[in-house]
Design a protein around this motif. Sequence first.
Motif, PDB file in Angstrom:
ATOM      1  N   GLN A  86       4.519  12.312  -5.988  1.00  0.00           N
ATOM      2  CA  GLN A  86       4.175  13.004  -5.018  1.00  0.00           C
ATOM      3  C   GLN A  86       2.616  13.130  -4.699  1.00  0.00           C
ATOM      4  OE1 GLN A  86       6.313  16.410  -5.883  1.00  0.00           O
ATOM      5  NE2 GLN A  86       8.175  15.354  -5.670  1.00  0.00           N
ATOM      6  N   LEU A  87       1.917  13.553  -5.604  1.00  0.00           N
ATOM      7  CA  LEU A  87       0.544  13.678  -5.373  1.00  0.00           C
ATOM      8  C   LEU A  87      -0.139  12.270  -4.935  1.00  0.00           C
ATOM      9  CD1 LEU A  87      -2.330  15.035  -5.755  1.00  0.00           C
ATOM     10  CD2 LEU A  87      -2.145  14.562  -8.139  1.00  0.00           C
ATOM     11  N   ALA A  88       0.198  11.146  -5.400  1.00  0.00           N
ATOM     12  CA  ALA A  88      -0.187   9.831  -5.014  1.00  0.00           C
ATOM     13  C   ALA A  88       0.052   9.519  -3.421  1.00  0.00           C
ATOM     14  CB  ALA A  88       0.043   8.894  -5.643  1.00  0.00           C
ATOM     15  N   GLU A  89       1.390  10.139  -3.257  1.00  0.00           N
ATOM     16  CA  GLU A  89       1.931   9.883  -1.975  1.00  0.00           C
ATOM     17  C   GLU A  89       1.220  11.196  -0.702  1.00  0.00           C
ATOM     18  OE1 GLU A  89       3.477   7.573  -0.818  1.00  0.00           O
ATOM     19  OE2 GLU A  89       3.981   8.119   1.320  1.00  0.00           O
ATOM     20  N   ALA A  90       0.975  12.057  -1.260  1.00  0.00           N
ATOM     21  CA  ALA A  90       0.365  13.325  -0.332  1.00  0.00           C
ATOM     22  C   ALA A  90      -0.964  12.464  -0.114  1.00  0.00           C
ATOM     23  CB  ALA A  90       0.293  14.404  -1.008  1.00  0.00           C
ATOM     24  N   LEU A  91      -1.780  12.104  -1.098  1.00  0.00           N
ATOM     25  CA  LEU A  91      -3.175  11.636  -0.982  1.00  0.00           C
ATOM     26  C   LEU A  91      -3.130  10.468  -0.011  1.00  0.00           C
ATOM     27  CD1 LEU A  91      -6.207  11.262  -1.653  1.00  0.00           C
ATOM     28  CD2 LEU A  91      -5.412   9.773  -3.816  1.00  0.00           C
ATOM     29  N   ARG A  92      -2.331   9.561   0.000  1.00  0.00           N
ATOM     30  CA  ARG A  92      -2.227   8.527   0.769  1.00  0.00           C
ATOM     31  C   ARG A  92      -1.912   8.679   2.167  1.00  0.00           C
ATOM     32  NH1 ARG A  92      -1.116   3.093  -2.549  1.00  0.00           N
ATOM     33  NH2 ARG A  92      -2.121   3.694  -4.497  1.00  0.00           N
ATOM     34  N   MET A  93      -1.050   9.551   2.456  1.00  0.00           N
ATOM     35  CA  MET A  93      -0.775  10.355   3.698  1.00  0.00           C
ATOM     36  C   MET A  93      -1.929  10.720   4.325  1.00  0.00           C
ATOM     37  SD  MET A  93       3.097  11.811   3.461  1.00  0.00           S
ATOM     38  CE  MET A  93       3.089  12.366   4.881  1.00  0.00           C
ATOM     39  N   ALA A  94      -2.694  11.618   3.620  1.00  0.00           N
ATOM     40  CA  ALA A  94      -4.045  12.332   4.157  1.00  0.00           C
ATOM     41  C   ALA A  94      -5.014  11.316   4.287  1.00  0.00           C
ATOM     42  CB  ALA A  94      -4.541  13.196   3.074  1.00  0.00           C
ATOM     43  N   LEU A  95      -4.957  10.278   3.652  1.00  0.00           N
ATOM     44  CA  LEU A  95      -5.908   9.286   3.768  1.00  0.00           C
ATOM     45  C   LEU A  95      -5.630   8.431   5.264  1.00  0.00           C
ATOM     46  CD1 LEU A  95      -6.612   7.767   0.353  1.00  0.00           C
ATOM     47  CD2 LEU A  95      -8.242   8.998   1.608  1.00  0.00           C
ATOM     48  N   ASP A  96      -4.349   8.127   5.238  1.00  0.00           N
ATOM     49  CA  ASP A  96      -3.966   7.654   6.450  1.00  0.00           C
ATOM     50  C   ASP A  96      -4.134   8.378   7.655  1.00  0.00           C
ATOM     51  OD1 ASP A  96      -2.790   5.324   5.273  1.00  0.00           O
ATOM     52  OD2 ASP A  96      -0.949   6.296   5.084  1.00  0.00           O
ATOM     53  N   ALA A  97      -3.895   9.646   7.563  1.00  0.00           N
ATOM     54  CA  ALA A  97      -4.179  10.599   8.788  1.00  0.00           C
ATOM     55  C   ALA A  97      -5.793  10.729   9.213  1.00  0.00           C
ATOM     56  CB  ALA A  97      -3.764  11.918   8.487  1.00  0.00           C
ATOM     57  N   ALA A  98      -6.629  10.257   8.303  1.00  0.00           N
ATOM     58  CA  ALA A  98      -8.038  10.446   8.370  1.00  0.00           C
ATOM     59  C   ALA A  98      -8.627   9.063   8.798  1.00  0.00           C
ATOM     60  CB  ALA A  98      -8.674  11.059   7.110  1.00  0.00           C
ATOM     61  N   GLY A  99      -7.535   8.020   8.639  1.00  0.00           N
ATOM     62  CA  GLY A  99      -8.115   6.726   9.061  1.00  0.00           C
ATOM     63  C   GLY A  99      -9.183   6.124   8.075  1.00  0.00           C
ATOM     64  N   ILE A 100      -8.870   6.695   6.901  1.00  0.00           N
ATOM     65  CA  ILE A 100      -9.751   5.984   5.661  1.00  0.00           C
ATOM     66  C   ILE A 100      -8.766   4.975   4.815  1.00  0.00           C
ATOM     67  CG2 ILE A 100     -10.900   6.403   3.358  1.00  0.00           C
ATOM     68  CD1 ILE A 100     -11.425   9.628   4.553  1.00  0.00           C
ATOM     69  N   VAL A 101      -9.417   3.761   4.823  1.00  0.00           N
ATOM     70  CA  VAL A 101      -8.729   2.629   4.301  1.00  0.00           C
ATOM     71  C   VAL A 101      -8.849   2.594   2.974  1.00  0.00           C
ATOM     72  CG1 VAL A 101      -8.732   0.153   4.490  1.00  0.00           C
ATOM     73  CG2 VAL A 101      -9.347   1.378   6.471  1.00  0.00           C
ATOM     74  N   TYR A 102      -7.534   2.227   2.189  1.00  0.00           N
ATOM     75  CA  TYR A 102      -7.516   2.092   0.746  1.00  0.00           C
ATOM     76  C   TYR A 102      -6.621   0.992   0.396  1.00  0.00           C
ATOM     77  CZ  TYR A 102      -3.112   4.344   1.724  1.00  0.00           C
ATOM     78  OH  TYR A 102      -1.921   4.508   2.658  1.00  0.00           O
ATOM     79  N   ASP A 103      -6.697   0.465  -0.997  1.00  0.00           N
ATOM     80  CA  ASP A 103      -6.128  -0.752  -1.290  1.00  0.00           C
ATOM     81  C   ASP A 103      -4.316  -0.286  -1.243  1.00  0.00           C
ATOM     82  OD1 ASP A 103      -4.792  -2.471  -2.829  1.00  0.00           O
ATOM     83  OD2 ASP A 103      -6.209  -2.634  -4.350  1.00  0.00           O
ATOM     84  N   PRO A 104      -3.743  -1.147  -0.341  1.00  0.00           N
ATOM     85  CA  PRO A 104      -2.437  -0.805  -0.219  1.00  0.00           C
ATOM     86  C   PRO A 104      -1.346  -1.034  -1.100  1.00  0.00           C
ATOM     87  CG  PRO A 104      -3.061  -2.591   1.022  1.00  0.00           C
ATOM     88  CD  PRO A 104      -4.141  -2.440   0.393  1.00  0.00           C
ATOM     89  N   GLN A 105      -2.012  -1.520  -2.206  1.00  0.00           N
ATOM     90  CA  GLN A 105      -0.875  -2.105  -3.277  1.00  0.00           C
ATOM     91  C   GLN A 105      -0.080  -0.900  -3.751  1.00  0.00           C
ATOM     92  OE1 GLN A 105      -1.884  -4.879  -6.469  1.00  0.00           O
ATOM     93  NE2 GLN A 105      -4.254  -4.660  -5.723  1.00  0.00           N
ATOM     94  N   PRO A 106       1.258  -1.024  -4.154  1.00  0.00           N
ATOM     95  CA  PRO A 106       2.151  -0.059  -4.365  1.00  0.00           C
ATOM     96  C   PRO A 106       1.469   0.775  -5.557  1.00  0.00           C
ATOM     97  CG  PRO A 106       3.474  -2.071  -4.214  1.00  0.00           C
ATOM     98  CD  PRO A 106       2.030  -2.352  -3.907  1.00  0.00           C
ATOM     99  N   PHE A 107       1.619   2.083  -5.536  1.00  0.00           N
ATOM    100  CA  PHE A 107       1.076   2.854  -6.839  1.00  0.00           C
ATOM    101  C   PHE A 107       1.665   2.497  -8.108  1.00  0.00           C
ATOM    102  CE2 PHE A 107       0.972   7.320  -8.779  1.00  0.00           C
ATOM    103  CZ  PHE A 107      -0.313   7.097  -9.380  1.00  0.00           C
ATOM    104  N   ALA A 108       0.731   1.780  -9.068  1.00  0.00           N
ATOM    105  CA  ALA A 108       1.495   1.615 -10.473  1.00  0.00           C
ATOM    106  C   ALA A 108       0.464   2.382 -11.333  1.00  0.00           C
ATOM    107  CB  ALA A 108       1.220   0.105 -10.458  1.00  0.00           C
ATOM    108  N   PRO A 109       0.860   3.587 -11.711  1.00  0.00           N
ATOM    109  CA  PRO A 109       0.174   4.480 -12.419  1.00  0.00           C
ATOM    110  C   PRO A 109       0.146   4.094 -13.935  1.00  0.00           C
ATOM    111  CG  PRO A 109       2.197   5.606 -12.127  1.00  0.00           C
ATOM    112  CD  PRO A 109       2.217   4.160 -11.581  1.00  0.00           C
ATOM    113  N   HIS A 110      -1.282   4.022 -14.330  1.00  0.00           N
ATOM    114  CA  HIS A 110      -1.660   3.251 -15.527  1.00  0.00           C
ATOM    115  C   HIS A 110      -3.386   3.828 -15.897  1.00  0.00           C
ATOM    116  CE1 HIS A 110      -3.471   0.539 -12.844  1.00  0.00           C
ATOM    117  NE2 HIS A 110      -4.332   0.372 -13.621  1.00  0.00           N
ATOM    118  N   VAL A 111      -3.385   3.822 -17.236  1.00  0.00           N
ATOM    119  CA  VAL A 111      -4.972   4.187 -17.675  1.00  0.00           C
ATOM    120  C   VAL A 111      -5.356   2.829 -18.536  1.00  0.00           C
ATOM    121  CG1 VAL A 111      -6.232   5.580 -19.321  1.00  0.00           C
ATOM    122  CG2 VAL A 111      -4.189   6.734 -18.123  1.00  0.00           C
ATOM    123  N   THR A 112      -6.648   2.263 -17.772  1.00  0.00           N
ATOM    124  CA  THR A 112      -6.746   0.882 -18.415  1.00  0.00           C
ATOM    125  C   THR A 112      -7.638   1.238 -19.666  1.00  0.00           C
ATOM    126  OG1 THR A 112      -6.914  -0.127 -16.201  1.00  0.00           O
ATOM    127  CG2 THR A 112      -8.175  -1.031 -17.778  1.00  0.00           C
TER     128      THR A 112
END
Length: 170
Positions: free
Chosen positions: A97-123
Amino acid sequence: MRLFVGLPLPAGVAHAVASVRDEMHASMGGKPSTTANLHLTLAFLGEGNVQMVQQLRQLLAALPTAAFEITLDVLGDFKRGQIVWLGSQQPHAALLQLAEALRMALDAAGIVYDPQPFAPHVTLLRKGQPIRAALLQAIHWPVSELALYVSESSPDGVQYRPLYQRSLTA
Ligand code: 2AM
């Protein structure tokens, strides 16, 4: 400025994750993440400027976010060991939900981000070896911070420096 939004690991969690990283590094080599750089990326933004950083600060401050807990219990890889990571067996609704809320806020602000599906991980490390996904003893991570990072290169390697950090409330 190369920017991304992520979740920093608290010291105790970073310590536990670092010992898994060290075991993996000892067994397969590769280029380990430094303990200070350990994080979970929520959105990769790429090149940005000072104006965008200001916009992002406001956007992140306005995100409706509550604290939650992640269980790190799976070891996996992307691209045949090019990225070896620690993640979760079960998806965490609050994290998604947090990742989705962030992406929606970025979309609304017109800020572009890597659109790959969210795959949560720690490298844990890069340029390792292909592995078979394995369950590990669970590391419990109480997530209570969100950060905007800049990725900086230096002769000592890459450093992820927080430009803005906010708490998630309990
Ligand atoms: P990671 O999430 O697999 O560790 C800074 O480069 C951070 O953003 C790294 O943590 C990196 O990988 C993550 N990231 C996500 N998408 C990226 C992309 N398209 N290019 C570079 N880094 C990306």
